[in-house]
Design an enzyme around this catalytic site. Sequence first.
Site, PDB file in Angstrom:
ATOM      1  N   SER A   2      38.397  42.361  42.213  1.00  0.00           N
ATOM      2  CA  SER A   2      38.402  42.363  42.965  1.00  0.00           C
ATOM      3  C   SER A   2      39.086  41.056  43.421  1.00  0.00           C
ATOM      4  O   SER A   2      39.506  40.529  44.709  1.00  0.00           O
ATOM      5  CB  SER A   2      37.398  43.431  44.271  1.00  0.00           C
ATOM      6  OG  SER A   2      37.891  44.681  44.055  1.00  0.00           O
TER       7      SER A   2
ATOM      8  N   SER B  36      40.264  44.636  46.081  1.00  0.00           N
ATOM      9  CA  SER B  36      39.729  45.484  47.163  1.00  0.00           C
ATOM     10  C   SER B  36      40.567  44.321  47.832  1.00  0.00           C
ATOM     11  O   SER B  36      40.265  44.170  49.332  1.00  0.00           O
ATOM     12  CB  SER B  36      38.529  46.194  47.078  1.00  0.00           C
ATOM     13  OG  SER B  36      37.857  44.705  46.792  1.00  0.00           O
TER      14      SER B  36
ATOM     15  N   LYS C  33      37.100  38.517  54.638  1.00  0.00           N
ATOM     16  CA  LYS C  33      37.165  40.340  53.575  1.00  0.00           C
ATOM     17  C   LYS C  33      35.777  39.960  54.439  1.00  0.00           C
ATOM     18  O   LYS C  33      34.432  40.234  54.952  1.00  0.00           O
ATOM     19  CB  LYS C  33      36.660  39.601  52.084  1.00  0.00           C
ATOM     20  CG  LYS C  33      37.092  41.444  51.815  1.00  0.00           C
ATOM     21  CD  LYS C  33      36.245  41.641  50.453  1.00  0.00           C
ATOM     22  CE  LYS C  33      36.483  42.381  49.368  1.00  0.00           C
ATOM     23  NZ  LYS C  33      37.136  42.706  48.274  1.00  0.00           N
TER      24      LYS C  33
END
Length: 485
Positions: free
Chosen positions: A175, A151, A76
């Site tokens: 998330s 997210s 990420k």
Amino acid sequence: MSNITDLKLVELVDKIKKKELSSTEVTIAFIERSKKSKKLNTYISENYENAIKKAKIFDQKPDFKKKLPGIPIAVKDLFCTKNIRTTAGSKILENFVPTYESTVTQNILDEGGIIIGKLNCDEFAMGSSNETSYFGNVQNPVSENLVPGGSSGGSSSALAAKLTPATIGTDTGGSIRQPASFTGTVGLKPTYGSCSRYGIVAFASSLDQAGPMTHDVKDCSLMFEIMSTYDIKDSTSVDFKRENYLTNLNENIKGKKIGIPKEYRVDGMPKEIDELWEKGIKIIKENGGQIIEISLPNTNYALPTYYIVAPAEASSNLARYDGVKYGFRSKGENLIDMYEKTRSEGFGDEVKRRIMIGTYVLSSGYYDAYYLKAQKVRRLIKNDFDEAYKKVDAILTPSTPSSAFKIGEKLNDPVSMYLNDIFTVPINLAGLPAISIPAGHDKKGYPLGLQVIGKAFDEQSILNIAFALEKNISFKNNITDWWIK
């Protein structure tokens, strides 16, 4: 032999150690597949050439004692990676290249992992659908025009599409678990303080926690084992005895007491989610577990509490992006004008919304009425869990109140978007560990997840319960390669 990218993480490690595959072969296989995935928009920055070089170096002098021997992994884009661009999905950090490595990614590198790229995410991790990223929304490989959750949507999409054998995300209010549920993958949100936050771009400091996202519970156990270390560079890192989570993984849940909170049976919840929950309860009973009805009375206050605490901390954390020290800078007539233009042009709408909410609840005259009250309610939510754990070993709930929704469907309705986190947010407020595992499909064929919530620092128990559920569910992701160019 099956396609390299079809193999799971533990299988790849085993094959590399047995010299049935080389790091170079594995790295090239995932890179070649990633190159065909432009439609999904999972990558923000690619590190392909450098990754292949590192794989070749590993193969020349392999170290099979490493837990990730020459394994390629995309991460990420919220984790700072030395000499690799780190944007947090924002224009304001579009050209930021860190000179240091986050502790979690350093742990991966130290165990032989190779970073092949940085994955798209909601801007500063603020979002539930990966539609707030400055670099565009991510597609869910499950179906066209479907959100992958957020997210950590780039991470969940890349994993489900087999562009990386495992990945890492961050979880502030769900998330990791929500996108895992939306894409039919496994996502673990560890106990707060278990994984170092050093080098992670901050959203809400008292809630953020890094965690693994994988294809199954075995892979999840291995990744968590690598990620979870005590770190003196992080003041919130907790020094506790870490387990050999993969070695200790077992499916024996006989005698385990599993709580079912009545407050999670929300009005209007799709019948499929309720049926999925009942399926999980049935499996636990059949495997010798005991089901106990429990109450978490302050659950209804979790979302409003979260959406006061998280924006307040975000407004404080994001004050550093002012165009002076690093990142994007707009031209202004004077210093104040430059500040205002930099922040109004550099941040997206959702980030601005949360900064404004956060600044408001921290302002003079409102601090006591909102922020202080939210912190008191947060304590009550934690007390609910503490009370429940006097009776049970873990708690079983759905991961999300629905399956993945269409891109654009909730973009103009923030409250509806926030409600996606109704089952995940309480866990972050209490600082507890929780794992989402794929458990079934809705009538459209979209994945649905079950969530196991554990006691603080008792990740081994929830991994074991999830492992038992996984064995009995035998979930299969119905993903076609419609997105391949």
